[in-house]
Every structure is written in C-alpha cells, then in structure tokens.
Write an enzyme that holds these catalytic residues in place. Structure first.
Site, PDB file in Angstrom:
ATOM      1  N   ASP A  67      36.750  51.063 -64.568  1.00  0.00           N
ATOM      2  CA  ASP A  67      36.829  51.824 -63.314  1.00  0.00           C
ATOM      3  C   ASP A  67      38.091  52.671 -63.269  1.00  0.00           C
ATOM      4  OD1 ASP A  67      38.679  49.768 -63.116  1.00  0.00           O
ATOM      5  OD2 ASP A  67      37.799  48.855 -61.347  1.00  0.00           O
ATOM      6  N   ASN A 135      38.826  39.245 -52.956  1.00  0.00           N
ATOM      7  CA  ASN A 135      37.563  39.160 -52.196  1.00  0.00           C
ATOM      8  C   ASN A 135      36.341  39.008 -53.107  1.00  0.00           C
ATOM      9  OD1 ASN A 135      37.263  41.661 -53.338  1.00  0.00           O
ATOM     10  ND2 ASN A 135      37.028  42.798 -51.427  1.00  0.00           N
ATOM     11  N   GLU A 142      32.477  46.147 -54.616  1.00  0.00           N
ATOM     12  CA  GLU A 142      32.967  45.411 -53.456  1.00  0.00           C
ATOM     13  C   GLU A 142      31.830  44.577 -52.833  1.00  0.00           C
ATOM     14  OE1 GLU A 142      36.015  45.241 -52.803  1.00  0.00           O
ATOM     15  OE2 GLU A 142      37.012  47.132 -52.399  1.00  0.00           O
TER      16      GLU A 142
HETATM   17  C1  GLP Z   1      41.550  46.135 -59.087  1.00  0.00           C
HETATM   18  C2  GLP Z   1      40.569  46.463 -60.228  1.00  0.00           C
HETATM   19  C3  GLP Z   1      39.837  45.245 -60.730  1.00  0.00           C
HETATM   20  C4  GLP Z   1      40.791  44.089 -60.935  1.00  0.00           C
HETATM   21  C5  GLP Z   1      41.420  43.729 -59.611  1.00  0.00           C
HETATM   22  C6  GLP Z   1      42.358  42.532 -59.678  1.00  0.00           C
HETATM   23  O1  GLP Z   1      41.026  46.297 -57.827  1.00  0.00           O
HETATM   24  N1  GLP Z   1      39.639  47.452 -59.856  1.00  0.00           N
HETATM   25  O2  GLP Z   1      39.168  45.568 -61.937  1.00  0.00           O
HETATM   26  O3  GLP Z   1      40.129  42.995 -61.479  1.00  0.00           O
HETATM   27  O4  GLP Z   1      42.151  44.855 -59.158  1.00  0.00           O
HETATM   28  O5  GLP Z   1      43.639  42.930 -60.041  1.00  0.00           O
HETATM   29  P1  GLP Z   1      44.817  41.945 -60.346  1.00  0.00           P
HETATM   30  O6  GLP Z   1      44.596  41.462 -61.721  1.00  0.00           O
HETATM   31  O7  GLP Z   1      46.053  42.807 -60.234  1.00  0.00           O
HETATM   32  O8  GLP Z   1      44.784  40.868 -59.348  1.00  0.00           O
END
Ligand code: GLP
Length: 239
Positions: A67, A135, A142
């Site tokens: 993404d 979440n 989402e």
């Molecule tokens: C973002 C990304 C996700 C990722 C998530 C968790 O929103 N789009 O792909 O898994 O964050 O991130 P973190 O590893 O910093 O908790």
C-alpha cells in the site's frame, strides 16, 4: 495457522528474517510483497545484514508493496517508497527495476489500481509480509461490512489517522486516502508471514487468537482462511 511465540521484538525480527532468507535461497527469483510500518523495521535490518554478509542475494528477487498513502511527494518521508528505500532497497543488491511501491500520485487512480492488480496477478506473489493495525486492518483494508477484493482507494478510519499521526507533525497532515491491495490480492499469495509485536497490539493479537472467524470488521481475521500463514509474535503479549 502456524504460530511462533518468541521472547521479544528482536527475536521476532531475527526469526522472520531467517524465514525470508530460507525462502529466497530456495528460490532466488521469487516474488515478495513487502509491508511498511514500525513492525518490520527489525526484519529489514536483519535482511540488510544478511545481504552484506553474503548469506542472501536479492539480485533476482522481485517485489511489490502492500500500500501507500495517496498524494505524497516522491521525497516525502511518509511516502512508503521513501520508507522502503531507507529501510531496505538502498542497502541491498536488488536492482531498481525489480521493485514496485504503489505510486502515491498516479494520474488516473482508478486505472492505476486496475493495472496494479493485473501486475500482481501476473507476478503471482510467493511470499507476502503483513503487519496489522491496532483496529485489525491489514495493508489499508479498514474494518467494514464488506471488504474489497482488489487493489483500490481506501478511506482511512479516524482511528488509523490518529494512530499513524505519530509519524507526522500533527494529525491534520495524515492523508485521508491510500492505495491498497485488497483482501483477495493479499490472500492470493502462496505464503503469508504475519508479524504482531508491541504492547499496543496486545488486544489485536488476543482477539485474533481467540476469535477464529472471518470478520470483516476485523480484517486480519481473514488469515484464518488461508492455507499457509505463519504468525510470529511475542509470547508475553498473549493473555
Ligand atoms: C499502516 C500500514 C499497515 C501496517 C500498519 C501497522 O497503517 N498501512 O500495512 O501493518 O500501519 O503499522 P505498525 O507496524 O507501525 O504498527
């Protein structure tokens, strides 16, 4: 789902890197899908080290990313392409033409999403890395009544904007839209490695482990429907 409960973040990162190295050494030209966020930073550090030590080569590896935010300049530190360069691509022997991160500012976003999905289908992802949002979102899928199958434009929830604002100067700078692979694009991968680390993910991890349902309001739960998922997490997070 294979589940590995390890001592701490460092061990999660190390074991995940060993798994990636083993897969790449088994098939040096495999196609990977990488993830961003703070969770995989340790894994990337170990992959860079292994590459420098000659234990693994990325010369023939091809990769996609899950993404990206929409509307970010190329050199913006929050553009996921910048993240991937800083954490991995700039430090390994992977040729520039072998990796793709979704474009943050495509001219025709709908067409771009269709093309990205086509490329994913053609490439046939061998190994896909996942983190999870607090979440339960995966990539930027989402919680919702219905989840998109394919690559699409996602509208970030207030919760995600608040959580991700830690990387921005303030909450109003967090983009409200992103381009993301859909649930089908993710679940088509032959093998998935899911990393869950940190106290903030305790509730997310326990919900996943205790509720083996495919719940669109908790997108990560769809890993229960995949035949080859390895969850790597910290044992002290399990209630
Ligand atoms: C973002 C990304 C996700 C990722 C998530 C968790 O929103 N789009 O792909 O898994 O964050 O991130 P973190 O590893 O910093 O908790």
């Amino acid at each position: 789902m294979k589940q590995l409960f390890l001592k701490d973040y460092d061990e999660v990162s190390k074991v995940a890197s060993e798994l990636f190295i083993e897969e790449i050494n088994r098939d040096p030209s495999l196609t990977i899908c990488f993830a961003t966020g703070s969770t995989p930073e340790g894994l990337y550090k170990y992959l860079v080290e292994a590459n420098h030590a000659g234990e693994v080569s990325f010369k023939e590896v091809k990769s996609f990313n899950l993404d990206n935010y929409l509307g970010m300049e190329d050199d913006d530190e929050n553009n996921y392409e910048t993240y991937m360069k800083e954490n991995l691509f700039d430090h390994i022997d992977m040729p520039r033409e072998n990796w793709v991160v979704p474009n943050s500012q495509p001219e025709d976003i709908e067409q771009y999403c269709r093309d990205y999905e086509e490329r994913l289908i053609k490439a046939d992802i061998d190994l896909l890395l996942l983190g999870v949002g607090e979440n339960g979102h995966i990539a930027f899928n989402e919680p919702a009544d219905k989840l998109y199958a394919h690559t699409h434009v996602a509208h970030l929830t207030d919760n995600t904007i608040t959580v991700n604002s830690r990387f921005f100067e303030n909450e109003s700078e967090v983009p409200t839209k992103a381009i993301t692979m859909g649930m089908g694009s993710i679940l088509r991968a032959k093998k998935i490695v899911l990393l869950i680390t940190g106290e903030k993910k305790r509730a997310t991890l326990n919900k996943l482990l205790k509720e083996p349902f495919l719940n669109p309001q908790f997108p990560v739960s769809f890993v229960w429907g995949h035949r080859d998922v390895t969850l790597i997490t910290e044992k002290n997070l399990v209630d």
